[in-house]
Enzyme design. Structure first.
Site, PDB file in Angstrom:
ATOM      1  N   THR A   1       0.820  -1.212   0.000  1.00  0.00           N
ATOM      2  CA  THR A   1       0.000   0.000   0.000  1.00  0.00           C
ATOM      3  C   THR A   1       0.849   1.255   0.000  1.00  0.00           C
ATOM      4  OG1 THR A   1      -1.884   1.054   1.097  1.00  0.00           O
ATOM      5  CG2 THR A   1      -0.193   0.156   2.526  1.00  0.00           C
ATOM      6  N   LYS A   2       2.109   1.134   0.406  1.00  0.00           N
ATOM      7  CA  LYS A   2       2.988   2.303   0.508  1.00  0.00           C
ATOM      8  C   LYS A   2       3.349   2.906  -0.846  1.00  0.00           C
ATOM      9  CE  LYS A   2       3.257   2.252   5.030  1.00  0.00           C
ATOM     10  NZ  LYS A   2       2.664   3.315   5.851  1.00  0.00           N
ATOM     11  N   ASP A   3       3.113   2.163  -1.931  1.00  0.00           N
ATOM     12  CA  ASP A   3       3.311   2.750  -3.262  1.00  0.00           C
ATOM     13  C   ASP A   3       2.477   4.019  -3.409  1.00  0.00           C
ATOM     14  OD1 ASP A   3       4.895   0.602  -3.874  1.00  0.00           O
ATOM     15  OD2 ASP A   3       3.645  -0.151  -5.504  1.00  0.00           O
TER      16      ASP A   3
END
Length: 346
Positions: A47-49
């Site tokens: 999700t950090k993308d």
């Protein structure tokens, strides 16, 4: 006339629009309908993308980031990987201060993406000069032309999910979502997603997941920071020994704490029952669902979306390693049969 080649310009075009997958087997004994928002489908497998691309592009728009600059960040692994990936495409150098609690897999992946990595002791206080928070600040100060992302205290962390994860879940559920379950580390994912969803329907319940050894649950309930809550734990990317301003505690209805051991077994259970090879924090998120269900949080009409933050490949030396599970004392007479059986033919 030749057909147009259907290709993406770079991996960055693949960020977001991750699938929602119904969980049937692992939830068979639970009341309600459960869906996983599987963030491992992002190109950087987490999700950090979303925040890496959003924060960097906002910094570019504001003139904070310029060609040839260096990105500096504190990370447990996933944010660092995403930042390194975006930096490669956009032409920035990347320096990362990483907690020693991060799996060897994560640290090796950061190096493979060209980042310079500083591994810092995990079990020191946040204000210790050796903590990954303070090491990142020092590296920023020492590096000319650097920008410190500072995800724990950056409102853009929240905005990224408000503008992407929240709208995606609302659309994918046709507005039928009744509960959001998400782990809280920096708090950006749960806060931004919840903020959007509650604007659409204030009756949606936002259920946070914290770890034993973290201060977040008690702070949510009392607004007091209790140092006595802090002790070492193994789950990565979940819980904190400080209070991130990127967490909107007012928008979260409730927190529950999960243990290292139960979360590890639930992570492996997701692979074996649902074919979802996801990370330790995803196991923690569904472990929380089990516990919330035991408390009667859901009914037959509940439409529960659980955010699964990353991919299982980052935990091969941890939860998916029988040796590591044994070393932690997570295999006993009850669940020893869960261990993978390998027979070597000679």
């Amino acid at each position: 006339m030749k057909e147009e080649i259907k290709a993406y310009n770079s991996v960055l075009d693949l960020i977001g629009n991750t699938p929602l997958i119904k969980l049937s087997k692992i939830s068979a004994d639970l009341t309600g309908n459960f869906y996983a928002k599987v963030e491992a489908f992002n190109p950087g497998h987490s999700t950090k993308d979303r925040i890496a691309l959003y924060i960097i592009e906002e910094a570019e728009k504001r003139g904070i980031l310029k060609p040839g600059d260096t990105i500096v960040e504190t990370t447990s692994g996933n944010t660092g990987f995403s930042l390194a990936m975006v930096s490669i495409i956009k032409g920035y150098d990347c320096i990362l201060a990483v907690s020693s609690k991060s799996s060897k897999d994560k640290i090796d992946m950061l190096r493979s993406m060209g980042a310079k990595v500083y591994v810092c002791p995990a079990h020191v206080s946040a204000d210790d000069e050796r903590s990954y928070y303070n090491v990142a600040k020092r590296l920023h100060e020492e590096t000319k032309g650097s920008v410190y992302i500072n995800q724990y205290f950056n409102e853009l962390n929240v905005d990224a999910h408000y503008k992407s994860t929240g709208p995606e879940i609302w659309e994918q559920t046709g507005g039928q979502i009744t509960h959001l379950v998400a782990c809280s580390g920096t708090g950006g994912t749960i806060s931004g997603t919840a903020r959007f969803l509650k604007e659409q329907n204030p009756n949606i319940k936002v259920l946070g997941v914290d770890a034993f050894g973290s201060v977040l649950k008690k702070y949510h309930e009392t607004k007091e920071f209790d140092n006595a809550e802090i002790y070492p734990y193994r789950i990565e990317g979940l819980g904190k020994n400080l209070i991130p301003t990127a967490t909107d505690f007012d928008i979260i209805d409730k927190f529950i704490k999960v243990s290292d051991e139960e979360s590890a077994h639930t992570t492996r259970e997701l692979a074996k029952k649902e074919g979802l090879f996801v990370g330790y924090t995803s196991g923690a998120a569904f472990q929380a669902v089990k516990q919330y269900a035991e408390e009667g949080e859901f009914d037959a009409n509940s439409k529960v979306v659980i955010i699964f933050p990353d991919h299982g490949s980052r935990y091969m030396s941890k939860v998916f390693s029988d040796d590591w599970m044994n070393e932690q004392g997570f295999f006993d007479s009850v669940n020893q049969e869960e261990a993978l059986k390998i027979e070597i033919i000679k």
